[in-house]
Motif scaffolding. Structure first.
Motif, mmCIF file in Angstrom:
data_model
loop_
_atom_site.group_PDB
_atom_site.id
_atom_site.type_symbol
_atom_site.label_atom_id
_atom_site.label_comp_id
_atom_site.label_asym_id
_atom_site.label_seq_id
_atom_site.Cartn_x
_atom_site.Cartn_y
_atom_site.Cartn_z
ATOM 1 N N LEU A 62 0.088 -9.283 52.438
ATOM 2 C CA LEU A 62 -0.961 -9.502 53.455
ATOM 3 C C LEU A 62 -2.339 -9.499 52.542
ATOM 4 O O LEU A 62 -2.598 -8.325 52.489
ATOM 5 N N VAL A 63 -2.868 -10.565 52.051
ATOM 6 C CA VAL A 63 -4.349 -10.513 51.488
ATOM 7 C C VAL A 63 -5.270 -10.573 52.285
ATOM 8 O O VAL A 63 -5.405 -11.890 53.053
ATOM 9 N N PRO A 121 -10.090 -8.867 47.097
ATOM 10 C CA PRO A 121 -9.396 -8.978 48.374
ATOM 11 C C PRO A 121 -8.920 -7.443 48.556
ATOM 12 O O PRO A 121 -8.696 -6.812 47.556
ATOM 13 N N THR A 122 -8.423 -7.119 49.497
ATOM 14 C CA THR A 122 -7.359 -6.108 49.796
ATOM 15 C C THR A 122 -6.106 -6.339 50.064
ATOM 16 O O THR A 122 -5.748 -7.345 50.830
ATOM 17 N N VAL A 123 -5.150 -5.878 49.258
ATOM 18 C CA VAL A 123 -3.650 -6.560 49.446
ATOM 19 C C VAL A 123 -2.823 -5.619 49.739
ATOM 20 O O VAL A 123 -2.437 -4.572 49.132
ATOM 21 N N LEU A 124 -2.315 -5.648 51.150
ATOM 22 C CA LEU A 124 -1.296 -4.903 51.611
ATOM 23 C C LEU A 124 0.037 -5.337 51.403
ATOM 24 O O LEU A 124 0.575 -6.708 51.579
ATOM 25 N N PRO A 139 -6.401 -1.249 48.263
ATOM 26 C CA PRO A 139 -7.831 -1.496 48.056
ATOM 27 C C PRO A 139 -8.379 -1.811 46.800
ATOM 28 O O PRO A 139 -9.631 -1.826 46.524
ATOM 29 N N THR A 140 -7.330 -1.617 45.415
ATOM 30 C CA THR A 140 -7.997 -1.717 44.298
ATOM 31 C C THR A 140 -7.979 -3.154 43.758
ATOM 32 O O THR A 140 -8.042 -3.578 42.556
ATOM 33 N N TRP A 141 -7.577 -4.123 44.499
ATOM 34 C CA TRP A 141 -7.704 -5.620 44.118
ATOM 35 C C TRP A 141 -9.012 -6.240 43.827
ATOM 36 O O TRP A 141 -9.033 -7.570 43.720
ATOM 37 N N ARG A 142 -10.158 -5.585 44.101
ATOM 38 C CA ARG A 142 -11.373 -6.543 44.221
ATOM 39 C C ARG A 142 -11.738 -6.750 42.921
ATOM 40 O O ARG A 142 -12.779 -7.515 42.683
ATOM 41 N N ASN A 143 -10.882 -6.494 41.858
ATOM 42 C CA ASN A 143 -11.130 -7.145 40.396
ATOM 43 C C ASN A 143 -9.999 -8.201 40.109
ATOM 44 O O ASN A 143 -9.629 -8.453 38.779
#
Length: 164
Positions: A62-63, A121-124, A139-143
């Motif tokens: 879930l992106v 993005p926040t990637v679940l 929550p660590t995908w913002r890069n």
């Protein structure tokens, strides 16, 4: 060719313009896509992906991102590349949810234990039953756009649920 750069306080300087990279080369290095639809029924799409995942014994990615976000577009672009698409198709259902400027569809993140969208993005990664499997790294995908292609691929290809 010179390019003018403004330095602030009315100051400017001219510097040589860099040659633009070949469009195909730039796309291969940092592909992008715009799959975040603000008018989509996000809850319905998430429920449908979970239902398909249960039937197919897959997980759900879930992106939660936005088309204005370079990192959201970058991750989606990688997911469209043949290497990623093949791997993702065998292991996951992928759903993109538009979060606007972190003010839309937040209830979906909360449904899976993420209180707020701190970056996009926040990637679940979810089990077919909807359990959040990556609470620490979601929550660590913002890069995402600056991450190494191989690292992104390995994360999803060899995903292991995180200890809570």
């Amino acid at each position: 060719m010179l390019k003018q750069i403004f330095l602030g306080a009315g100051l400017a300087c001219a510097v040589p313009a860099l040659a633009a990279p070949d469009a195909d080369e730039a796309a291969a290095e940092h592909p992008e896509a715009k799959p975040y639809k603000k008018d989509a029924n996000a809850s319905e799409n998430v429920d449908a992906a979970l239902a398909r995942a249960a039937v197919e014994d897959k997980r759900v990615i879930l992106v939660m991102g936005a088309n204005w976000c370079h990192d959201s577009r970058g991750l989606a672009g990688w997911f469209e590349q043949p290497r990623f698409a093949t791997m993702l198709k065998t292991k996951y259902q992928v759903v993109y949810v538009d979060v606007g400027y972190r003010d839309r569809n937040i209830d979906i993140a909360q449904r899976f234990g993420i209180d707020a969208i701190k970056g996009t993005p926040t990637v679940l990664v979810l089990s077919p039953r909807g359990a959040l499997l990556n609470p620490k790294s979601a929550p660590t995908w913002r890069n995402a756009a600056s991450r190494d292609e191989a690292d992104i691929y390995t994360y999803f290809d060899q995903f292991m649920p995180e200890l809570q």
